[in-house]
Design a protein around this motif. Structure first.
Motif, PDB file in Angstrom:
ATOM      1  N   PHE A 134      -5.637   2.741  -3.767  1.00  0.00           N
ATOM      2  CA  PHE A 134      -4.528   3.329  -3.313  1.00  0.00           C
ATOM      3  C   PHE A 134      -4.403   4.659  -3.654  1.00  0.00           C
ATOM      4  O   PHE A 134      -4.104   5.747  -2.969  1.00  0.00           O
ATOM      5  N   ALA A 169       0.343   4.719   7.719  1.00  0.00           N
ATOM      6  CA  ALA A 169       1.283   3.490   7.496  1.00  0.00           C
ATOM      7  C   ALA A 169       0.953   2.738   8.656  1.00  0.00           C
ATOM      8  O   ALA A 169       0.649   1.245   7.952  1.00  0.00           O
ATOM      9  N   ALA A 222      -6.217  -1.395   3.575  1.00  0.00           N
ATOM     10  CA  ALA A 222      -4.608  -1.222   3.745  1.00  0.00           C
ATOM     11  C   ALA A 222      -3.900  -0.510   2.579  1.00  0.00           C
ATOM     12  O   ALA A 222      -3.039   0.505   2.799  1.00  0.00           O
ATOM     13  N   ALA A 223      -4.357  -0.923   1.315  1.00  0.00           N
ATOM     14  CA  ALA A 223      -3.649  -0.323   0.073  1.00  0.00           C
ATOM     15  C   ALA A 223      -3.822   1.094   0.301  1.00  0.00           C
ATOM     16  O   ALA A 223      -3.035   1.868  -0.115  1.00  0.00           O
ATOM     17  N   ILE A 280      -1.862   0.056   7.225  1.00  0.00           N
ATOM     18  CA  ILE A 280      -1.448  -1.081   6.446  1.00  0.00           C
ATOM     19  C   ILE A 280      -1.456  -2.383   7.252  1.00  0.00           C
ATOM     20  O   ILE A 280      -1.764  -3.337   6.778  1.00  0.00           O
ATOM     21  N   ASN A 335      -4.430   2.984   2.909  1.00  0.00           N
ATOM     22  CA  ASN A 335      -3.589   3.693   3.675  1.00  0.00           C
ATOM     23  C   ASN A 335      -2.208   3.635   3.111  1.00  0.00           C
ATOM     24  O   ASN A 335      -1.312   4.700   3.537  1.00  0.00           O
ATOM     25  N   ALA A 336      -1.795   2.630   2.545  1.00  0.00           N
ATOM     26  CA  ALA A 336      -0.457   2.954   1.570  1.00  0.00           C
ATOM     27  C   ALA A 336      -0.398   3.945   1.050  1.00  0.00           C
ATOM     28  O   ALA A 336       0.788   5.048   0.784  1.00  0.00           O
ATOM     29  N   LEU A 361      -7.366  -5.761   3.135  1.00  0.00           N
ATOM     30  CA  LEU A 361      -5.998  -5.705   2.519  1.00  0.00           C
ATOM     31  C   LEU A 361      -6.227  -4.673   1.561  1.00  0.00           C
ATOM     32  O   LEU A 361      -5.293  -3.571   1.120  1.00  0.00           O
ATOM     33  N   GLN A 408      -5.552  -2.655   9.354  1.00  0.00           N
ATOM     34  CA  GLN A 408      -6.817  -2.953   8.549  1.00  0.00           C
ATOM     35  C   GLN A 408      -6.988  -4.298   8.324  1.00  0.00           C
ATOM     36  O   GLN A 408      -7.972  -5.172   8.489  1.00  0.00           O
TER      37      GLN A 408
END
Length: 406
Positions: free
Chosen positions: A34, A274, A154-155, A277, A157-158, A151, A280
């Motif tokens: 992140f 966003a 995705a983090a 998230i 991308n967060a 996941l 992905q």
């Protein structure tokens, strides 16, 4: 035939991810990613502020982003070799600690030269995280590696949603340097968490690179000289060139050519990530179920369409739609890296993946400086159809992949 997972399937996956204490590993790796990726992607929205203070041209600004990603690329192979020699935990902890120190250097940089130096050191430090996170997740989640990697991406991308917008707001009301300084302590927190959550060295018993030697390097080269590995590396090389060129200048393009306010441009930039998230993990799950090739073909085709259309779209509403559709490109990386890990021999998994990542990220890092040079030449609008053409080449390579993983 069932296409989408049911609520029961999702519950089973989540229980698998948390079982046997593995959830903490996923949590700290995802949290570290992140900040690692989010801070790197904070640079593009801050370019207008950095250029104004230090007097940089568009080409110079592009060169700063290229330098960041080039240093990140050059750290991949050493990071992979360190992983094979000393284990995932040590590499990840060193990466987060180095990142914390170099962020303070960026915050205090007073000249273009010192900014470049600190930025490249930060890029190299985060590179050590880049390879090890894939291998530790692949080793921890043998049946769920696609979802776990998705996941984690995705983090990241967060982080790309939250941190660039925060950086832009801080730059507006304080200074662009402040945001970098505030991020440094978080890296230290994750260094401690990674040390606690991940078991000690696990790669040594199966590693072919316990010693640095010609024989070890030849073993790594033999491991990567496989057709599926080389073809997938070519795919992700072209997509990284596109992704780095696009993300490096999209906020600046929206400000200078589409006449949006900097904070609005940062918001669209955040929207792009966003949606990653969601995209992905779905791309990873789709790859686990259907194989890599169909997922990659769909994501890359959408990328070609959206980037080719960008110069002809105006107005905030249409730009929101186009930004949302362009985020399909974010589904490529988790699928491609899971494929590469599976295709590499176990004894050179870290080194082989690190070498391939060094190759494709190094070549891809040319994207921002080329886009910047095209923009300085008065052809900013046509930089994005150029990136679309590069992505079209990745479609041709995808067609030569086997339908399922090797």
């Amino acid at each position: 035939m069932k296409v989408w997972p049911s609520a029961t399937d999702v519950g089973t996956v989540l229980r698998d991810l948390r079982s046997d204490g593995r959830g903490w590993i996923l949590l700290f790796i995802a949290g570290g990613w992140f900040f690692s990726l989010g801070v790197r992607l904070t640079f593009p929205p801050l370019l207008p502020y950095i250029r104004a203070e230090l007097g940089m041209s568009l080409t110079g600004a592009g060169l700063l982003i290229t330098a960041l990603w080039l240093a990140y690329a050059l750290g991949q192979f050493p990071g992979g070799m360190f992983r094979d020699r000393i284990g995932d935990r040590n590499v990840l902890v060193v990466s987060t600690a180095v990142s914390a120190v170099t962020l303070l250097g960026i915050a205090r940089a007073s000249t273009v030269a010192t900014l470049f130096a600190a930025t490249m050191l930060f890029g190299f430090g985060t590179a050590l995280f880049g390879t090890a996170r894939f291998t530790v997740l692949a080793d921890t989640y043998e049946r769920r590696d696609g979802v776990a990697i998705g996941l984690t991406m995705a983090a990241g991308n967060a982080g790309n949603v939250v941190l660039p917008v925060c950086g832009a707001l801080i730059a507006t009301y304080a200074a662009w340097r402040v945001g970098f300084g505030l991020a440094a302590p978080f890296f230290l927190v994750f260094a401690v968490g990674l040390w606690w959550a991940i078991p000690g060295k696990a790669a040594g018993s199966t590693s072919a690179v316990d010693t640095l030697s010609v024989e070890a390097l030849l073993r790594v080269f033999a491991g990567v000289a496989r057709r599926p590995v080389l073809v997938m590396t070519g795919v992700v090389l072209l997509i990284h060139f596109t992704w780095q060129g696009f993300t490096g200048f999209y906020p600046t393009y929206l400000v200078e050519r589409k006449e949006l306010a900097p904070n609005t441009a940062a918001g669209l930039y955040g929207l792009f990530f966003a949606l990653g998230i969601v995209i992905q993990p779905l791309a990873g799950a789709g790859s686990d179920r259907f194989g890599a090739r169909p997922v990659l073909l769909g994501a890359i085709s959408m990328t070609v369409l959206t980037l080719g259309s960008l110069p002809f779209v105006d107005g905030l509403g249409p730009l929101i739609v186009l930004t949302a559709l362009s985020s399909a490109v974010l589904g490529v990386v988790p699928v491609a890296n899971a494929y590469l890990v599976a295709a590499l021999p176990t004894d050179v998994q870290g080194s082989g993946l690190g070498l391939m990542r060094t190759v494709y990220i190094t070549c891809g890092s040319a994207g921002p400086v080329i886009v910047g040079a095209v923009a300085d030449g008065g052809y900013f609008d046509w930089a994005f159809p150029l990136l679309a053409a590069v992505s079209a080449g990745a479609i041709l390579l995808c067609l030569s992949l086997p339908p399922r993983e090797p």
